[in-house]
Write a protein that holds these residues in place. Structure first.
Motif, short mmCIF file in Angstrom:
data_model
loop_
_atom_site.label_atom_id
_atom_site.label_comp_id
_atom_site.label_asym_id
_atom_site.label_seq_id
_atom_site.Cartn_x
_atom_site.Cartn_y
_atom_site.Cartn_z
N ARG A 26 -7.42 -14.93 27.96
CA ARG A 26 -7.62 -16.22 28.77
C ARG A 26 -6.22 -16.94 28.33
O ARG A 26 -5.78 -16.88 27.22
CB ARG A 26 -8.59 -16.90 28.71
N ASP A 27 -5.83 -17.61 29.36
CA ASP A 27 -4.51 -18.77 29.25
C ASP A 27 -5.24 -20.07 28.96
O ASP A 27 -5.95 -20.53 29.68
CB ASP A 27 -3.76 -19.08 30.52
N VAL A 28 -4.90 -20.42 27.69
CA VAL A 28 -5.70 -21.65 27.17
C VAL A 28 -4.64 -22.65 26.74
O VAL A 28 -3.79 -22.43 25.81
CB VAL A 28 -6.56 -21.23 25.84
N VAL A 29 -4.99 -23.93 27.10
CA VAL A 29 -4.32 -25.04 26.66
C VAL A 29 -5.04 -25.87 25.68
O VAL A 29 -6.36 -26.11 25.92
CB VAL A 29 -3.73 -26.08 28.06
N VAL A 30 -4.60 -26.38 24.77
CA VAL A 30 -5.20 -27.01 23.78
C VAL A 30 -4.57 -28.54 23.55
O VAL A 30 -3.38 -28.72 23.60
CB VAL A 30 -5.48 -26.26 22.37
N TRP A 31 -5.47 -29.26 22.92
CA TRP A 31 -4.81 -30.59 22.57
C TRP A 31 -6.18 -31.06 21.65
O TRP A 31 -7.34 -31.03 21.71
CB TRP A 31 -4.91 -31.77 23.62
N ASN A 32 -5.46 -31.66 20.66
CA ASN A 32 -6.43 -32.42 19.59
C ASN A 32 -5.85 -33.72 19.03
O ASN A 32 -4.73 -33.90 19.02
CB ASN A 32 -6.46 -31.37 18.28
N ARG A 33 -6.49 -34.53 18.67
CA ARG A 33 -6.10 -36.08 18.49
C ARG A 33 -5.22 -35.91 17.24
O ARG A 33 -4.25 -36.52 16.96
CB ARG A 33 -7.22 -36.84 17.88
N LEU A 41 -3.58 -22.23 16.51
CA LEU A 41 -4.03 -21.87 17.71
C LEU A 41 -2.74 -21.54 18.75
O LEU A 41 -2.60 -20.57 19.32
CB LEU A 41 -4.85 -23.01 18.22
N VAL A 42 -1.73 -22.41 18.48
CA VAL A 42 -0.44 -22.15 19.20
C VAL A 42 0.18 -20.96 18.54
O VAL A 42 0.52 -19.89 19.50
CB VAL A 42 0.41 -23.40 19.04
N ALA A 43 0.10 -20.70 17.34
CA ALA A 43 0.50 -19.49 16.81
C ALA A 43 -0.02 -18.22 17.41
O ALA A 43 0.41 -17.10 17.50
CB ALA A 43 0.45 -19.59 15.21
N ALA A 44 -1.44 -18.42 17.79
CA ALA A 44 -2.26 -17.46 18.28
C ALA A 44 -2.14 -17.08 19.82
O ALA A 44 -2.65 -16.16 20.20
CB ALA A 44 -3.71 -17.66 18.00
N GLY A 45 -1.56 -17.85 20.57
CA GLY A 45 -1.07 -17.97 21.83
C GLY A 45 -1.53 -18.95 22.65
O GLY A 45 -1.20 -19.06 24.19
N ALA A 46 -2.24 -20.10 22.19
CA ALA A 46 -2.52 -21.10 22.86
C ALA A 46 -1.49 -22.19 23.48
O ALA A 46 -0.37 -22.03 22.74
CB ALA A 46 -3.40 -22.10 22.25
N ARG A 47 -1.36 -22.82 24.48
CA ARG A 47 -0.30 -23.85 25.15
C ARG A 47 -0.60 -24.95 24.28
O ARG A 47 -1.71 -25.52 24.61
CB ARG A 47 -0.32 -23.82 26.31
N PRO A 48 0.26 -25.70 23.69
CA PRO A 48 -0.09 -27.16 23.39
C PRO A 48 0.29 -28.18 24.51
O PRO A 48 1.08 -27.75 25.47
CB PRO A 48 0.86 -27.32 22.13
N ALA A 49 -0.33 -29.21 24.33
CA ALA A 49 -0.06 -30.38 25.36
C ALA A 49 0.03 -31.55 24.56
O ALA A 49 -0.56 -31.89 23.15
CB ALA A 49 -1.33 -30.46 26.14
N ASP A 50 0.84 -32.42 24.96
CA ASP A 50 1.14 -33.78 24.12
C ASP A 50 0.10 -34.97 24.59
O ASP A 50 0.21 -35.94 24.11
CB ASP A 50 2.46 -34.26 24.46
N SER A 51 -0.79 -34.54 25.55
CA SER A 51 -1.71 -35.63 26.10
C SER A 51 -2.80 -35.19 26.70
O SER A 51 -2.86 -33.91 27.10
CB SER A 51 -1.17 -36.59 27.01
N ILE A 52 -4.17 -35.79 26.65
CA ILE A 52 -5.18 -35.21 27.35
C ILE A 52 -5.11 -35.04 28.78
O ILE A 52 -5.20 -34.02 29.41
CB ILE A 52 -6.46 -36.12 27.25
#
Length: 293
Positions: A26-33, A41-52
């Protein structure tokens, strides 16, 4: 993208959820405070986001894997939960009222109870309870099913929270009961390991009787079984005396004794212990050995 999933909160549960979704392609975008926590998780393939807002902008499914509902509400305030086609899923433990409040901030909302340790996510032993929008659940059931065994428990948004919190209560009641017993026998000089074998057998009686007990509650019929209410009351009073001053308390037995006294006074002395959850005797109270209605 229609198949994109957003995971907000990448702690133990959120991290495990993300890794499972990634493993399923699955294509997954992640965000954490704390941004640094998304790096593995980005290294594992997730896409980072800079805001919610950015993390949720292009997803049809948003999973809020957060510590509590205060965090859920705070995150929901930072994006449009009523966007057409968007499903919001809150995966955390809280009260039914918490779930009702969160549901007001999203048009298609699913409340999720997680009955699993992080390491079990993705296996059949992980249980996820969902409630809220049935259409949203049906649409995303295949994705949610990647996380473990899933069960839809009702269209009321608070239904999953009721199941989840009550199931935790079963565990706490049993575990604290065992700890109370082990501390009691240890203080009396009994070998706790020796005692534990018999304690396990005693707990087994409760487990094996779950279906039958539930049937009694469902039917509203409370056979005496091994003992009548007055007989139970005798033992419970002895336990109250035995547990006086215990650092873990009496396990709520004082309230149970009072309930049994009320039922007996109302003429239900021939019933079994399951009758304590009935409506019988609700209008009767015992005062100084007399009955009042």
């Amino acid at each position: 993208m229609d198949n994109r999933i957003t995971v907000i909160g990448t702690g133990a549960i959120g991290g495990a959820v993300t890794r499972r979704l990634l493993a399923a392609g699955r294509d997954v975008v992640v965000w954490n405070r704390t941004a640094a926590r998304v790096a593995p998780l980005v290294a594992a393939g997730a896409r980072p986001a800079d805001s919610i807002a950015a993390a949720t902008a292009s997803s049809r499914l948003v999973l809020l894997t957060l510590t509590d509902y205060a965090a859920v509400r705070e995150c929901l305030a930072q994006f449009d939960g009523h966007r057409p086609g968007l499903t919001v899923v809150a995966l955390c433990t809280g009260t039914p009222h918490d779930a009702q409040q969160a549901a007001q901030q999203a048009a298609r909302y699913l409340d999720g109870g997680v009955q699993a340790a992080p390491e079990a996510i993705g296996t059949a032993s992980a249980t996820f309870l969902f409630s809220g929008s049935r259409d949203a659940f049906d649409e995303h059931a295949a994705t949610l099913g990647l996380l473990g065994s899933v069960r839809f428990v009702g269209e009321a948004p608070e239904a999953a929270a009721i199941w989840d919190l009550t199931l935790f209560g079963v565990w706490y009641d049993a575990q604290l009961g065992l700890l109370r017993a082990l501390e009691t026998v240890r203080a009396a000089g009994v070998d706790v390991t020796d005692f534990a074998g018999t304690a396990g057998k005693q707990l087994g009686y409760v487990v094996s009787a779950v279906t039958g007990t539930a049937a009694e509650v469902q039917r509203g019929v409370y056979p005496s079984g091994p003992a009548t209410l007055p007989e139970h009351l005798t033992v419970i009073r002895q336990l109250l005396e035995h547990r006086a001053g215990h650092r873990l308390g009496d396990g709520g037995l004082a309230a149970v004794a009072a309930r049994i006294e009320t039922l007996v006074a109302a003429g239900h002395g021939s019933d079994g212990l399951t009758a304590t959850v009935s409506e019988a005797g609700s209008d009767c109270r015992v005062t100084a050995g007399t009955q009042e209605w």
